[in-house]
Scaffold this active site. Structure first.
Site, PDB file in Angstrom:
ATOM      1  N   ASP A 103      -5.729  -3.507  -2.006  1.00 17.45           N
ATOM      2  CA  ASP A 103      -4.671  -3.302  -1.013  1.00 17.45           C
ATOM      3  C   ASP A 103      -4.151  -4.627  -0.454  1.00 17.45           C
ATOM      4  O   ASP A 103      -4.913  -5.459   0.030  1.00 17.45           O
ATOM      5  CB  ASP A 103      -5.247  -2.449   0.121  1.00 17.45           C
ATOM      6  CG  ASP A 103      -4.180  -1.865   1.030  1.00 17.45           C
ATOM      7  OD1 ASP A 103      -3.216  -2.574   1.351  1.00 17.45           O
ATOM      8  OD2 ASP A 103      -4.318  -0.694   1.418  1.00 17.45           O
TER       9      ASP A 103
ATOM     10  N   SER B 296       0.834  -1.201   0.000  1.00 16.39           N
ATOM     11  CA  SER B 296       0.000   0.000   0.000  1.00 16.39           C
ATOM     12  C   SER B 296       0.872   1.257   0.000  1.00 16.39           C
ATOM     13  O   SER B 296       1.670   1.469  -0.896  1.00 16.39           O
ATOM     14  CB  SER B 296      -0.955  -0.038   1.203  1.00 16.39           C
ATOM     15  OG  SER B 296      -1.974   0.917   1.069  1.00 16.39           O
TER      16      SER B 296
END
Length: 304
Positions: free
Chosen positions: A187, A73
């Protein structure tokens, strides 16, 4: 020339040579030999992940050399900026962000799988991060994402760097999943928020992990947030933070990094990108504390 004078001349010449060798060793050879290479792992964390900038700056300030990076991320984005030599530009852009500019990056969509397209964010990143193949980077780089359809972790360590960033930063329900080779990528923090097992290792390196959002594993309660009024947004973000912390702790216990830098940043939410200055400062402060503690207690094998 007398024997005495010859001895003085020889002694003086030897002293000059010795002084030169000592100076060469201290100023050139020793710094090169003593620079410890590290395999750096940067965690997920939303805006809190901006603290990775401060961590990298402090690691380099203490003489560490980053030889490979794996990130998840925001950790993937900051890692990509570093690997392309654009960390200063990334830092400057984040420091200039305010609420108005943040709203300007929000390309809202009515799609059911996320309310932001993510195109404006990537277009902004293109202003300083080059769109190159990961294989062309000067150091090995890996980004972690999650295939929401198969519920499996996806490690991106080849192909377009932009694809790796876009996939890894796709917070579920915020950004639309990134479609790549038939996968719907989101993510990577849902599966591997601190990808210690995905960084390339080399002989003699150290494994260094930077984890944001997680409280130090010391029993210190000073970083806990004061009680808040619960609302749906807080419940959602706090629930995901607890889940990520648990997975990260298990990973840390299993892979045992040589140096763990924990940057709680609990007073900032995962969406407060306009608070970059304070978040970076927190990254510097906590990293310096962890590095100095490590240097004071580590074995000679892993000393700088």
């Amino acid at each position: 020339m007398g024997i005495y004078n010859k001895r003085v001349l020889i002694f003086s010449s030897s002293s000059l040579i010795l002084n030169f060798l000592i100076t060469f060793e201290e100023t050139i050879l020793y710094p090169l030999m003593s620079k410890q290479k590290i395999a750096l792992v940067l965690s997920t964390g939303g805006a809190r992940g901006i603290a990775h900038i401060g961590a990298i700056e402090e690691l380099e300030r203490h003489g560490f050399e980053i030889s490979s990076i794996a990130g998840c991320s925001m950790g993937a984005l900051i890692g990509a900026a570093y690997a392309t030599g654009q960390l200063p530009a990334c830092k400057q852009l984040l420091l200039e962000l305010d609420k108005r500019k943040m709203f300007g990056l929000a390309d809202v969509t009515l799609a059911r799988d996320g309310f932001l397209k993510g195109e404006r964010v990537m277009r902004t990143l293109s202003g300083f991060i080059p769109d190159i193949a990961i294989e062309e980077l000067p150091i090995p780089f890996s980004a972690v994402a999650t295939d929401i359809q198969t519920e499996r972790e996806v490690v991106i360590n080849s192909g377009r760097l932009y694809d790796a960033i876009r996939a890894s930063i796709s917070i579920p329900m915020v950004f639309r999943p990134f479609r790549l080779q038939g996968m719907a990528l989101t993510d990577g923090g849902m599966i591997n928020p601190l990808p210690l097992d995905r960084v390339v290792r080399t002989e003699g390196d150290m494994l260094v992990a930077v984890m944001v959002s997680m409280l130090p594993m010391t029993g210190d309660e000073s970083q806990h947030q004061p009680p808040q009024k619960l609302n749906p947004f807080h419940l959602l973000t706090q629930s995901s933070t607890i889940m990520i912390q648990k997975i990260a702790r298990l990973s840390i216990e299993h892979y045992q990094p040589d140096l763990l830098i924990s940057v709680p940043c609990r007073k900032y939410s995962i969406f407060q990108f306009h608070q970059s200055e304070g978040i970076i400062a927190e990254g510097v402060r906590m990293s310096r504390k962890a590095i100095e503690a490590y240097l004071n207690t580590s074995t000679p094998k892993h000393r700088i």
